[in-house]
Scaffold this motif. Structure first.
Motif, PDB file in Angstrom:
ATOM      1  N   LEU A 265       2.569  10.305   8.815  1.00 17.13           N
ATOM      2  CA  LEU A 265       1.939   9.605  10.000  1.00 17.13           C
ATOM      3  C   LEU A 265       0.608   8.906   9.381  1.00 17.13           C
ATOM      4  O   LEU A 265       0.312   7.949  10.227  1.00 17.13           O
ATOM      5  CB  LEU A 265       1.035  10.978  10.494  1.00 17.13           C
ATOM      6  CG  LEU A 265       1.887  11.679  11.429  1.00 17.13           C
ATOM      7  CD1 LEU A 265       1.434  13.140  11.896  1.00 17.13           C
ATOM      8  CD2 LEU A 265       2.692  11.042  12.519  1.00 17.13           C
ATOM      9  N   ALA A 266      -0.013   9.086   8.475  1.00 16.50           N
ATOM     10  CA  ALA A 266      -1.146   8.151   8.016  1.00 16.50           C
ATOM     11  C   ALA A 266      -0.709   6.943   7.193  1.00 16.50           C
ATOM     12  O   ALA A 266      -1.356   5.889   6.908  1.00 16.50           O
ATOM     13  CB  ALA A 266      -1.843   9.003   7.081  1.00 16.50           C
ATOM     14  N   GLY A 267       0.641   7.007   6.787  1.00 12.61           N
ATOM     15  CA  GLY A 267       1.172   5.917   5.950  1.00 12.61           C
ATOM     16  C   GLY A 267       0.437   5.670   4.544  1.00 12.61           C
ATOM     17  O   GLY A 267       0.006   6.746   3.926  1.00 12.61           O
ATOM     18  N   ASN A 268       0.320   4.476   4.072  1.00  9.28           N
ATOM     19  CA  ASN A 268      -0.151   4.266   2.580  1.00  9.28           C
ATOM     20  C   ASN A 268      -1.738   4.118   2.959  1.00  9.28           C
ATOM     21  O   ASN A 268      -2.112   3.271   3.541  1.00  9.28           O
ATOM     22  CB  ASN A 268       0.354   3.100   1.965  1.00  9.28           C
ATOM     23  CG  ASN A 268       1.966   3.325   1.570  1.00  9.28           C
ATOM     24  OD1 ASN A 268       1.905   4.140   1.296  1.00  9.28           O
ATOM     25  ND2 ASN A 268       2.592   2.242   2.033  1.00  9.28           N
ATOM     26  N   CYS A 269      -2.360   4.919   2.290  1.00 11.04           N
ATOM     27  CA  CYS A 269      -4.032   4.763   2.253  1.00 11.04           C
ATOM     28  C   CYS A 269      -4.447   4.718   0.923  1.00 11.04           C
ATOM     29  O   CYS A 269      -3.823   4.904  -0.078  1.00 11.04           O
ATOM     30  CB  CYS A 269      -4.081   6.144   2.809  1.00 11.04           C
ATOM     31  SG  CYS A 269      -3.637   6.587   4.462  1.00 11.04           S
ATOM     32  N   LEU A 270      -5.604   4.453   1.017  1.00 10.41           N
ATOM     33  CA  LEU A 270      -6.205   3.812  -0.256  1.00 10.41           C
ATOM     34  C   LEU A 270      -7.957   3.952  -0.069  1.00 10.41           C
ATOM     35  O   LEU A 270      -8.285   3.071   0.907  1.00 10.41           O
ATOM     36  CB  LEU A 270      -5.833   2.211  -0.943  1.00 10.41           C
ATOM     37  CG  LEU A 270      -6.633   2.053  -2.073  1.00 10.41           C
ATOM     38  CD1 LEU A 270      -6.445   2.900  -3.359  1.00 10.41           C
ATOM     39  CD2 LEU A 270      -6.234   0.815  -2.538  1.00 10.41           C
ATOM     40  N   VAL A 271      -8.662   4.637  -1.018  1.00 13.13           N
ATOM     41  CA  VAL A 271      -9.959   4.580  -0.961  1.00 13.13           C
ATOM     42  C   VAL A 271     -10.348   3.985  -2.449  1.00 13.13           C
ATOM     43  O   VAL A 271     -10.033   4.624  -3.430  1.00 13.13           O
ATOM     44  CB  VAL A 271     -10.615   5.811  -0.754  1.00 13.13           C
ATOM     45  CG1 VAL A 271     -12.309   5.693  -0.825  1.00 13.13           C
ATOM     46  CG2 VAL A 271     -10.458   6.427   0.678  1.00 13.13           C
ATOM     47  N   ALA A 272     -10.583   2.669  -2.671  1.00 14.41           N
ATOM     48  CA  ALA A 272     -10.970   2.083  -3.916  1.00 14.41           C
ATOM     49  C   ALA A 272     -12.203   1.849  -4.013  1.00 14.41           C
ATOM     50  O   ALA A 272     -12.974   0.951  -3.264  1.00 14.41           O
ATOM     51  CB  ALA A 272      -9.978   0.744  -3.798  1.00 14.41           C
ATOM     52  N   LEU A 273     -12.754   1.907  -5.304  1.00 15.76           N
ATOM     53  CA  LEU A 273     -14.143   1.250  -5.734  1.00 15.76           C
ATOM     54  C   LEU A 273     -13.798   0.429  -6.828  1.00 15.76           C
ATOM     55  O   LEU A 273     -12.980   0.595  -7.405  1.00 15.76           O
ATOM     56  CB  LEU A 273     -14.791   2.613  -6.090  1.00 15.76           C
ATOM     57  CG  LEU A 273     -16.315   2.287  -6.629  1.00 15.76           C
ATOM     58  CD1 LEU A 273     -17.329   1.810  -5.671  1.00 15.76           C
ATOM     59  CD2 LEU A 273     -16.861   3.433  -7.558  1.00 15.76           C
TER      60      LEU A 273
ATOM     61  N   LEU B 245      -8.638   1.888   2.908  1.00 19.38           N
ATOM     62  CA  LEU B 245      -7.543   1.252   3.621  1.00 19.38           C
ATOM     63  C   LEU B 245      -6.304   2.129   4.266  1.00 19.38           C
ATOM     64  O   LEU B 245      -6.221   3.133   3.681  1.00 19.38           O
ATOM     65  CB  LEU B 245      -6.617   0.157   2.724  1.00 19.38           C
ATOM     66  CG  LEU B 245      -5.267  -0.230   3.144  1.00 19.38           C
ATOM     67  CD1 LEU B 245      -5.780  -1.574   4.057  1.00 19.38           C
ATOM     68  CD2 LEU B 245      -4.683  -0.853   2.169  1.00 19.38           C
ATOM     69  N   LEU B 246      -6.288   2.248   5.556  1.00 21.35           N
ATOM     70  CA  LEU B 246      -5.354   3.390   6.261  1.00 21.35           C
ATOM     71  C   LEU B 246      -3.919   2.616   6.476  1.00 21.35           C
ATOM     72  O   LEU B 246      -4.472   1.459   7.246  1.00 21.35           O
ATOM     73  CB  LEU B 246      -6.355   3.839   7.218  1.00 21.35           C
ATOM     74  CG  LEU B 246      -7.709   4.593   6.761  1.00 21.35           C
ATOM     75  CD1 LEU B 246      -8.078   5.397   8.159  1.00 21.35           C
ATOM     76  CD2 LEU B 246      -7.407   5.583   5.691  1.00 21.35           C
ATOM     77  N   LYS B 247      -3.271   3.205   6.744  1.00 22.02           N
ATOM     78  CA  LYS B 247      -2.008   2.862   7.200  1.00 22.02           C
ATOM     79  C   LYS B 247      -1.476   1.234   6.643  1.00 22.02           C
ATOM     80  O   LYS B 247      -1.164   0.640   7.508  1.00 22.02           O
ATOM     81  CB  LYS B 247      -1.903   2.721   8.500  1.00 22.02           C
ATOM     82  CG  LYS B 247      -0.763   3.793   9.418  1.00 22.02           C
ATOM     83  CD  LYS B 247      -0.788   3.780  10.877  1.00 22.02           C
ATOM     84  CE  LYS B 247       0.409   4.688  11.125  1.00 22.02           C
ATOM     85  NZ  LYS B 247       0.679   5.612  11.902  1.00 22.02           N
ATOM     86  N   GLY B 248      -1.721   1.181   5.437  1.00 22.18           N
ATOM     87  CA  GLY B 248      -1.334   0.023   4.780  1.00 22.18           C
ATOM     88  C   GLY B 248       0.051  -0.483   4.446  1.00 22.18           C
ATOM     89  O   GLY B 248       0.808   0.494   4.216  1.00 22.18           O
ATOM     90  N   LYS B 249       0.209  -1.554   5.084  1.00 22.43           N
ATOM     91  CA  LYS B 249       1.880  -1.857   5.000  1.00 22.43           C
ATOM     92  C   LYS B 249       2.034  -2.519   3.738  1.00 22.43           C
ATOM     93  O   LYS B 249       3.107  -2.251   3.257  1.00 22.43           O
ATOM     94  CB  LYS B 249       2.019  -2.855   6.151  1.00 22.43           C
ATOM     95  CG  LYS B 249       1.963  -2.619   7.472  1.00 22.43           C
ATOM     96  CD  LYS B 249       2.939  -3.261   8.554  1.00 22.43           C
ATOM     97  CE  LYS B 249       2.741  -3.003   9.791  1.00 22.43           C
ATOM     98  NZ  LYS B 249       2.917  -1.747  10.394  1.00 22.43           N
ATOM     99  N   ASN B 250       1.066  -3.368   3.175  1.00 24.19           N
ATOM    100  CA  ASN B 250       1.467  -3.706   1.720  1.00 24.19           C
ATOM    101  C   ASN B 250      -0.079  -3.291   0.866  1.00 24.19           C
ATOM    102  O   ASN B 250      -0.832  -4.481   0.744  1.00 24.19           O
ATOM    103  CB  ASN B 250       1.532  -5.213   1.673  1.00 24.19           C
ATOM    104  CG  ASN B 250       2.133  -5.634   0.318  1.00 24.19           C
ATOM    105  OD1 ASN B 250       1.895  -5.153  -0.539  1.00 24.19           O
ATOM    106  ND2 ASN B 250       2.631  -6.895   0.411  1.00 24.19           N
ATOM    107  N   ARG B 251      -0.171  -2.103   0.724  1.00 30.58           N
ATOM    108  CA  ARG B 251      -1.395  -1.544   0.177  1.00 30.58           C
ATOM    109  C   ARG B 251      -1.854  -2.281  -0.955  1.00 30.58           C
ATOM    110  O   ARG B 251      -3.290  -2.707  -0.864  1.00 30.58           O
ATOM    111  CB  ARG B 251      -1.353  -0.081  -0.182  1.00 30.58           C
ATOM    112  CG  ARG B 251      -2.436   0.630  -0.715  1.00 30.58           C
ATOM    113  CD  ARG B 251      -2.226   2.090  -1.135  1.00 30.58           C
ATOM    114  NE  ARG B 251      -0.813   2.362  -1.480  1.00 30.58           N
ATOM    115  CZ  ARG B 251      -0.510   3.854  -1.648  1.00 30.58           C
ATOM    116  NH1 ARG B 251      -1.412   4.679  -1.449  1.00 30.58           N
ATOM    117  NH2 ARG B 251       0.637   4.227  -1.690  1.00 30.58           N
ATOM    118  N   TRP B 252      -1.367  -2.651  -1.999  1.00 29.75           N
ATOM    119  CA  TRP B 252      -1.945  -3.024  -3.036  1.00 29.75           C
ATOM    120  C   TRP B 252      -2.359  -4.614  -2.857  1.00 29.75           C
ATOM    121  O   TRP B 252      -3.351  -4.984  -3.369  1.00 29.75           O
ATOM    122  CB  TRP B 252      -0.943  -2.986  -4.432  1.00 29.75           C
ATOM    123  CG  TRP B 252      -0.518  -1.306  -4.221  1.00 29.75           C
ATOM    124  CD1 TRP B 252       0.561  -0.928  -4.399  1.00 29.75           C
ATOM    125  CD2 TRP B 252      -1.389  -0.434  -4.615  1.00 29.75           C
ATOM    126  NE1 TRP B 252       0.613   0.406  -4.487  1.00 29.75           N
ATOM    127  CE2 TRP B 252      -0.710   0.786  -4.702  1.00 29.75           C
ATOM    128  CE3 TRP B 252      -3.018  -0.235  -4.834  1.00 29.75           C
ATOM    129  CZ2 TRP B 252      -1.198   1.950  -4.943  1.00 29.75           C
ATOM    130  CZ3 TRP B 252      -3.488   0.988  -4.866  1.00 29.75           C
ATOM    131  CH2 TRP B 252      -2.736   2.277  -5.065  1.00 29.75           C
TER     132      TRP B 252
END
Length: 179
Positions: free
Chosen positions: A134-142, A154-161
């Motif tokens: 449901l959330a897809g690819n997520c990232l909390v980056a510092l 980043l929530l529900k990233g299609k191309n997270r990186w």
């Protein structure tokens, strides 16, 4: 994967949770800290309110999709700021790789960071990756360069990186050096 009866230190469970997003370690840590997942989730929700995370409700310790389990980008940024106050958690989340072992030393594991920015993006400091249906690819980056720190949620990233790199690069390019 941890086997029934194996024991690990809380530090190693935290390392597995932050570095490798190991759900078994996350669950074991929740059980250790609160006695069971239900009580741990209650503590999570209380702490979320204390942090001002009013668009968040946890239903489980590991972030799995579940009814009444949700959060917002703003709330995750508040949580990240709270996490950043703990140097041990920051140190763990920035490690590309770490070896941990059971208390008796019979089994060991090499943890590889699920955050593809670590070791590849200039200034990447961690924090946490995640993925559910449901959330897809997520990232909390510092990331930090000089005195400038950038926090990305980043929530529900299609191309997270690639999206993360683009947004972080833009943020650093627009940042004014602090005086």
């Amino acid at each position: 994967a941890l086997k029934a009866g194996e024991q690990m230190t809380a530090e190693n469970l935290l390392a597995a949770t932050l570095i490798a997003s190991a759900n078994d370690a996350c669950r074991a840590l929740a059980d250790h800290l609160a006695g069971d997942q239900i009580r741990f989730v209650q503590q999570m929700n209380l702490r979320a309110r204390q942090l001002g995370m009013f668009k968040t409700h946890f239903s489980n310790a590991c972030g799995h999709d579940a009814p009444q389990h949700f959060s917002s980008a703003r709330d995750l940024a508040l949580l990240a700021h709270a996490l950043m106050q703990h140097s041990q958690a920051l140190e763990l989340s920035r490690q590309a790789e770490r070896r941990i072992a059971t208390v008796d030393g019979r089994r060991s594991f090499v943890l590889k960071n699920t955050n593809a920015l670590i070791g590849r993006y200039d200034g990447a400091q961690g924090l946490k990756t995640g993925r559910t249906a449901l959330a897809g690819n997520c990232l909390v980056a510092l990331a930090q360069r000089g005195q400038t720190k950038v926090l990305l949620v980043l929530l529900k990233g299609k191309n997270r990186w690639w999206d993360a790199v683009d947004v972080l690069d833009l943020a650093f390019a627009r940042a004014t050096p602090s005086r």
